[in-house]
Design an enzyme around this catalytic site. Structure first.
Site, PDB file in Angstrom:
ATOM      1  N   GLU A  47       0.729  -1.401  -0.021  1.00  0.00           N
ATOM      2  CA  GLU A  47       0.154  -0.194   0.160  1.00  0.00           C
ATOM      3  C   GLU A  47       0.915   1.148   0.286  1.00  0.00           C
ATOM      4  OE1 GLU A  47      -1.181   0.777   3.852  1.00  0.00           O
ATOM      5  OE2 GLU A  47      -3.282   1.315   3.060  1.00  0.00           O
ATOM      6  N   ASN A 110      -7.081   6.259  -1.703  1.00  0.00           N
ATOM      7  CA  ASN A 110      -6.110   5.225  -1.020  1.00  0.00           C
ATOM      8  C   ASN A 110      -6.047   4.010  -2.264  1.00  0.00           C
ATOM      9  OD1 ASN A 110      -4.312   3.830  -0.138  1.00  0.00           O
ATOM     10  ND2 ASN A 110      -4.527   3.778   1.892  1.00  0.00           N
ATOM     11  N   LYS A 127      -9.775   2.721  -1.513  1.00  0.00           N
ATOM     12  CA  LYS A 127      -9.406   1.721   0.162  1.00  0.00           C
ATOM     13  C   LYS A 127     -10.808   1.846   0.202  1.00  0.00           C
ATOM     14  CE  LYS A 127      -6.872   1.263   4.101  1.00  0.00           C
ATOM     15  NZ  LYS A 127      -5.505   1.755   4.505  1.00  0.00           N
ATOM     16  N   GLU A 146      -5.944   8.050   7.881  1.00  0.00           N
ATOM     17  CA  GLU A 146      -6.734   7.699   6.698  1.00  0.00           C
ATOM     18  C   GLU A 146      -7.870   8.907   6.310  1.00  0.00           C
ATOM     19  OE1 GLU A 146      -5.677   4.325   5.032  1.00  0.00           O
ATOM     20  OE2 GLU A 146      -4.773   3.693   6.704  1.00  0.00           O
ATOM     21  N   CYS A 172      -4.775  -2.932   2.952  1.00  0.00           N
ATOM     22  CA  CYS A 172      -5.055  -2.682   4.631  1.00  0.00           C
ATOM     23  C   CYS A 172      -5.545  -3.294   5.303  1.00  0.00           C
ATOM     24  CB  CYS A 172      -3.753  -0.962   4.597  1.00  0.00           C
ATOM     25  SG  CYS A 172      -2.631  -1.828   6.209  1.00  0.00           S
ATOM     26  N   ASN A 197       0.012  -1.684   4.773  1.00  0.00           N
ATOM     27  CA  ASN A 197       1.221  -0.744   6.638  1.00  0.00           C
ATOM     28  C   ASN A 197       0.919  -0.629   7.343  1.00  0.00           C
ATOM     29  OD1 ASN A 197       3.063   1.307   4.505  1.00  0.00           O
ATOM     30  ND2 ASN A 197       1.761   1.405   3.627  1.00  0.00           N
TER      31      ASN A 197
HETATM   32  N1  CDT Z   1      -2.273   1.491   6.914  1.00  0.00           N
HETATM   33  C1  CDT Z   1      -3.728   0.285   7.579  1.00  0.00           C
HETATM   34  O1  CDT Z   1      -4.442   0.248   7.014  1.00  0.00           O
HETATM   35  N2  CDT Z   1      -3.791   0.687   8.231  1.00  0.00           N
HETATM   36  C2  CDT Z   1      -4.165  -0.483   9.576  1.00  0.00           C
HETATM   37  C3  CDT Z   1      -4.053  -0.006  10.748  1.00  0.00           C
HETATM   38  C4  CDT Z   1      -4.716   0.109  11.781  1.00  0.00           C
HETATM   39  S1  CDT Z   1      -4.566   0.816  13.011  1.00  0.00           S
HETATM   40  C5  CDT Z   1      -5.448   2.169  13.083  1.00  0.00           C
HETATM   41  C6  CDT Z   1      -4.024  -1.743   9.341  1.00  0.00           C
HETATM   42  O2  CDT Z   1      -5.481  -1.929   9.787  1.00  0.00           O
HETATM   43  O3  CDT Z   1      -3.489  -2.486   9.478  1.00  0.00           O
END
Ligand code: CDT
Length: 311
Positions: A47, A110, A127, A146, A172, A197
């Site tokens: 991502e 995204n 996303k 985000e 993600c 990420n």
């Molecule tokens: N990038 C992304 O979606 N990261 C989220 C972090 C969750 S905590 C706010 C994930 O689900 O891995």
């Protein structure tokens, strides 16, 4: 003849804020060459693979925010990736921040794209499950904005016939939600490509931190098994601007088993020969949707977002 797709999850180590797109693309090209030497058909990058994970910062200047977005794909900085992939006849998934004029206004998504072996973009996804928060929350060790910087994706979860199979994409946080896989499962998906990420530390729930890798695999393994599909998860990971993000990139079979997994938190290719015909025995028996699903009973899933317990 089994339908073998040789796939690589191209995990990336950290990209710092000072690193330009050219250096990220050069690292991805190095991974593409490795993939070519290993006979890969498809490479899955993370991502937001072209820059550091910028939602960790609160920025008031929209021009600064927009500097992390791509206005064209490919653009001069990303063209080498398309050229090399075409030369090597490798398809790829790429995650990036997309700035686009649509419906008469500028919109931020995204986004991920699937590029086939001829260098053509054959699928785009934006996303849908945007985690984190929309306002500055200074109590956090770092932000996860985000919900501020992106709109919810408006393309649903499309799948396409490409590279000899039925392929779909997610990004993600989507991987934690069963609906993501099921919407694609209902279109016969055979391989779900996911870049991520994931900061190890989750400020609202630090008690989850030690389980980060477990939850990453748990969600993707369940999605694979319950939909009879391969799942490929590719991380951007390591310590980025002082924030540790998990690796654990993995390729998961329709059996729910992890067949290959990253060992480092750095640039690393995770490769597996994936037999797409392995999906069939799950799709035709335990998860024969047409035979066993009861959509009439699932109304609450689309009618209601939050849980409402009984009085
Ligand atoms: N990038 C992304 O979606 N990261 C989220 C972090 C969750 S905590 C706010 C994930 O689900 O891995």
């Amino acid at each position: 003849m089994p339908r073998i797709l040789t796939v690589a999850a191209a995990q990336l180590g950290p990209i710092q804020r000072a690193d330009d797109r050219g250096s990220a693309v050069a690292r991805m090209c190095a991974l593409l060459r490795q993939a070519g030497a290993n006979g890969c058909d498809l490479v899955v990058f993370p991502e937001l693979a072209l820059t550091t994970f910028f939602p960790r910062w609160f920025m008031e200047d929209q021009a600064e925010v927009d500097s992390f977005f791509e206005r064209a794909m490919p653009a001069p900085e990303t063209q080498p990736l398309f050229d090399l992939a075409k030369e090597l006849a490798i398809g790829f998934y790429l995650g990036f921040a997309e700035l686009v004029e649509e419906e008469g206004r500028l919109r931020h998504f995204n986004t991920s794209i699937l590029v086939d072996k001829t260098g053509a973009i054959v699928l785009k996804y934006r996303k849908i499950h945007l985690p984190g928060h929309a306002e500055h929350e200074p109590w956090r060790a770092f932000q996860h904005l985000e919900k501020r910087y992106f709109e919810v994706g408006n393309l649903n979860w499309p799948v396409t016939r490409s590279l000899g199979g039925v392929l779909g994409m997610a990004i993600c946080n989507d991987r934690r939600w069963p609906e993501t896989y099921r919407v694609m499962g209902l279109q016969g998906v055979e391989m779900v490509l996911i870049g991520y990420n994931t900061p190890r530390h989750n400020p609202p729930a630090p008690e989850h931190d030690r389980l980060s890798e477990f939850h990453n695999h748990l969600a993707m393994q369940a999605g694979a098994y319950q939909n009879g599909t391969w799942v490929v998860g590719a991380a951007k990971c390591g310590v980025e601007e002082g924030c540790e993000m998990i690796g654990a990139s993995a390729i998961i079979a329709p059996t729910g088993q992890i067949v290959a997994q990253a060992l480092t938190q750095d640039d690393e290719l995770v490769i597996a020969r994936c037999d797409l015909d392995l999906c069939a025995s799950y799709k035709e028996t335990t998860f024969n949707f047409a035979r066993h699903r009861q959509p009439d009973q699932y109304g609450l899933i689309t009618a209601r977002a939050g849980a409402i317990p009984p009085d």
